[in-house]
Write an enzyme that holds these catalytic residues in place. Structure first.
Site, PDB file in Angstrom:
ATOM      1  N   TYR A  37     -14.763 -31.298  -1.578  1.00  0.00           N
ATOM      2  CA  TYR A  37     -16.211 -31.184  -1.380  1.00  0.00           C
ATOM      3  C   TYR A  37     -16.916 -30.983  -2.727  1.00  0.00           C
ATOM      4  O   TYR A  37     -17.836 -31.724  -3.093  1.00  0.00           O
ATOM      5  CB  TYR A  37     -16.525 -30.032  -0.413  1.00  0.00           C
ATOM      6  N   ASP A  46     -10.587 -18.703  -1.693  1.00  0.00           N
ATOM      7  CA  ASP A  46     -11.831 -17.938  -1.825  1.00  0.00           C
ATOM      8  C   ASP A  46     -11.880 -17.199  -3.162  1.00  0.00           C
ATOM      9  O   ASP A  46     -11.083 -16.287  -3.397  1.00  0.00           O
ATOM     10  CB  ASP A  46     -11.942 -16.886  -0.709  1.00  0.00           C
ATOM     11  N   LEU A  80     -19.568 -17.325   6.974  1.00  0.00           N
ATOM     12  CA  LEU A  80     -19.650 -15.938   7.431  1.00  0.00           C
ATOM     13  C   LEU A  80     -20.843 -15.676   8.361  1.00  0.00           C
ATOM     14  O   LEU A  80     -20.671 -15.118   9.452  1.00  0.00           O
ATOM     15  CB  LEU A  80     -19.724 -15.007   6.205  1.00  0.00           C
TER      16      LEU A  80
HETATM   17  N1  UDP Z   1     -15.612 -14.778   5.407  1.00  0.00           N
HETATM   18  C1  UDP Z   1     -14.989 -13.820   6.198  1.00  0.00           C
HETATM   19  N2  UDP Z   1     -14.841 -14.103   7.522  1.00  0.00           N
HETATM   20  C2  UDP Z   1     -15.265 -15.271   8.084  1.00  0.00           C
HETATM   21  C3  UDP Z   1     -15.898 -16.237   7.262  1.00  0.00           C
HETATM   22  C4  UDP Z   1     -16.047 -15.939   5.912  1.00  0.00           C
HETATM   23  O1  UDP Z   1     -14.575 -12.769   5.732  1.00  0.00           O
HETATM   24  O2  UDP Z   1     -15.068 -15.463   9.296  1.00  0.00           O
HETATM   25  C5  UDP Z   1     -15.786 -14.478   3.990  1.00  0.00           C
HETATM   26  C6  UDP Z   1     -15.129 -15.505   3.067  1.00  0.00           C
HETATM   27  O3  UDP Z   1     -13.790 -15.159   2.854  1.00  0.00           O
HETATM   28  C7  UDP Z   1     -15.996 -15.390   1.825  1.00  0.00           C
HETATM   29  C8  UDP Z   1     -17.378 -15.004   2.355  1.00  0.00           C
HETATM   30  O4  UDP Z   1     -17.158 -14.531   3.688  1.00  0.00           O
HETATM   31  O5  UDP Z   1     -15.545 -14.334   1.027  1.00  0.00           O
HETATM   32  C9  UDP Z   1     -18.325 -16.195   2.434  1.00  0.00           C
HETATM   33  O6  UDP Z   1     -17.641 -17.262   3.053  1.00  0.00           O
HETATM   34  P1  UDP Z   1     -18.385 -18.545   3.602  1.00  0.00           P
HETATM   35  O7  UDP Z   1     -17.350 -19.409   4.264  1.00  0.00           O
HETATM   36  O8  UDP Z   1     -19.566 -18.143   4.401  1.00  0.00           O
HETATM   37  O9  UDP Z   1     -18.940 -19.263   2.300  1.00  0.00           O
HETATM   38  P2  UDP Z   1     -18.205 -19.703   0.946  1.00  0.00           P
HETATM   39  O10 UDP Z   1     -18.664 -18.718  -0.084  1.00  0.00           O
HETATM   40  O11 UDP Z   1     -16.731 -19.698   1.172  1.00  0.00           O
HETATM   41  O12 UDP Z   1     -18.749 -21.065   0.694  1.00  0.00           O
END
Ligand code: UDP
Length: 338
Positions: A145, A287, A194
């Site tokens: 991506y 992450d 999240l």
């Molecule tokens: N996250 C989490 N649980 C979830 C989804 C995301 O703990 O069900 C955490 C994820 O590991 C990251 C943060 O939330 O640290 C943001 O993740 P998201 O997928 O929203 O966006 P990203 O920053 O990965 O694009």
């Protein structure tokens, strides 16, 4: 001015269309409705169904529109954006995201439209060692991506040099929230983000939210991200379009809130608004511990700044998703002040 919005039926695209119309601009939406929704298109926008990979159709729409005045600025939102999906289907991502930009650029050059606003992402930075991202930082995406967005950024820059196109490239951080009218928002279910997952849990569509990892090198052990309200983000696009039309110059800017919140902090802020269950789970692969936008350039070069905070993001996102379940919560169109 007249603005062409490819992907204007999607989440960020539809919010941008609303803000363009509120600012008094004329909007032409172009979308294949693969992930966008026809009812997310603002009723005052003109809608054309079409694919981003179809240069002939894009050029045709620009030509039809010329009869009532040329398109001054074109915006590109028509991309696939799920990181895990991009890892599983890299070819589909290169096809849609990179070839799609190439087709749109070819149509713009052919039609003499020389201003473009492009949606890019913080994923172009990969895993920055400091956590705070500056626009001139080294870019090293760690998933297809991010690679497709970086490749598109570079293509736009080369086309700019060759054909005199002015561009405004925005690198988004974590976008969430919904328009205050609750007419549009993010309502997809197959997401990994999240904020939507918190909402699904709070609304009983999931049993528990999982917090991925509590052993990161951050103060509370959970990952830190920069959450920006989609309405603030959409307003930056309006300002970007106006900048391009007036200044005839190019910009590359981070768009975030400039503030970092850990997953624990987001969860606690949401728990103050509504209850839901959560548990800690292992780290999610890929992450980075911390990603925060430095937004000094957006402030200085565009005069943009975010006004809405985490509470407004969570509250509006929750209210929008709830309104999908209980439609009577939706404001009636007549009562809005657009
Ligand atoms: N996250 C989490 N649980 C979830 C989804 C995301 O703990 O069900 C955490 C994820 O590991 C990251 C943060 O939330 O640290 C943001 O993740 P998201 O997928 O929203 O966006 P990203 O920053 O990965 O694009």
């Amino acid at each position: 001015m007249k603005v062409f919005v490819a992907g204007g039926a999607g989440y960020i695209g539809s919010h941008t269309v609303y803000e363009l119309i509120r600012a008094g601009h004329e909007v032409v939406v172009y979308d294949n409705l693969s992930t966008g929704r026809a009812n997310a298109v603002h009723p005052s926008a003109r809608f054309y169904e079409g694919d981003i990979l179809d240069k002939t159709r894009i050029a045709e729409v620009l030509e039809v529109e010329r009869a009532t005045g040329p398109v001054e600025v074109a915006m590109h939102f028509a991309a696939k954006l799920i990181v895990s999906e991009s890892v599983a289907q890299p070819l589909a991502y290169y096809h849609n995201n990179v070839e799609g930009v190439r087709q749109m650029l070819a149509a713009l050059v052919e039609s003499g439209v020389n201003n473009m606003v492009f949606s890019s992402t913080a994923a172009v930075y990969g895993e920055p060692p400091k956590g705070e991202c500056f626009e001139d930082d080294y870019t090293l995406p760690i998933n297809p991506y991010g690679e497709t967005k970086l490749a598109s950024e570079r293509m736009i820059k080369w086309v700019s040099e060759a054909h005199g196109l002015n561009f405004c490239i925005f690198r988004y951080f974590n976008v969430a929230g919904a328009d205050a009218t609750l007419e549009i928002g993010l309502d997809k279910d197959q997401l990994t983000w999240l904020v939507p997952l918190i909402m699904q849990t709070a609304l009983g569509q999931r049993d528990k939210l999982q917090i991925f990892g509590d052993d990161y090198p951050t103060p509370d052990g959970t990952c830190i991200r920069d959450y920006v309200h989609v309405t603030d983000l959409a307003k930056a696009h309006v300002q970007g379009a106006e900048y391009l039309a007036q200044e005839k110059n190019s910009l590359l800017l981070n768009l975030g809130s400039g503030k970092g919140y850990s997953v624990n902090e987001v969860v606690n802020a949401a728990l103050e608004l509504f209850p839901f269950a959560y548990e800690y789970a292992p780290r999610r692969p890929g992450d980075p511990a911390k990603l925060i936008a430095n937004i000094q350039q957006a402030r200085e070069q565009l005069g943009w700044q975010p006004y809405l905070g985490l509470k407004e993001i969570l509250q509006s996102d929750y209210s929008y998703r709830k309104s999908l379940i209980i439609p009577s919560l939706l404001h009636s169109r007549e009562s809005q002040d657009l």
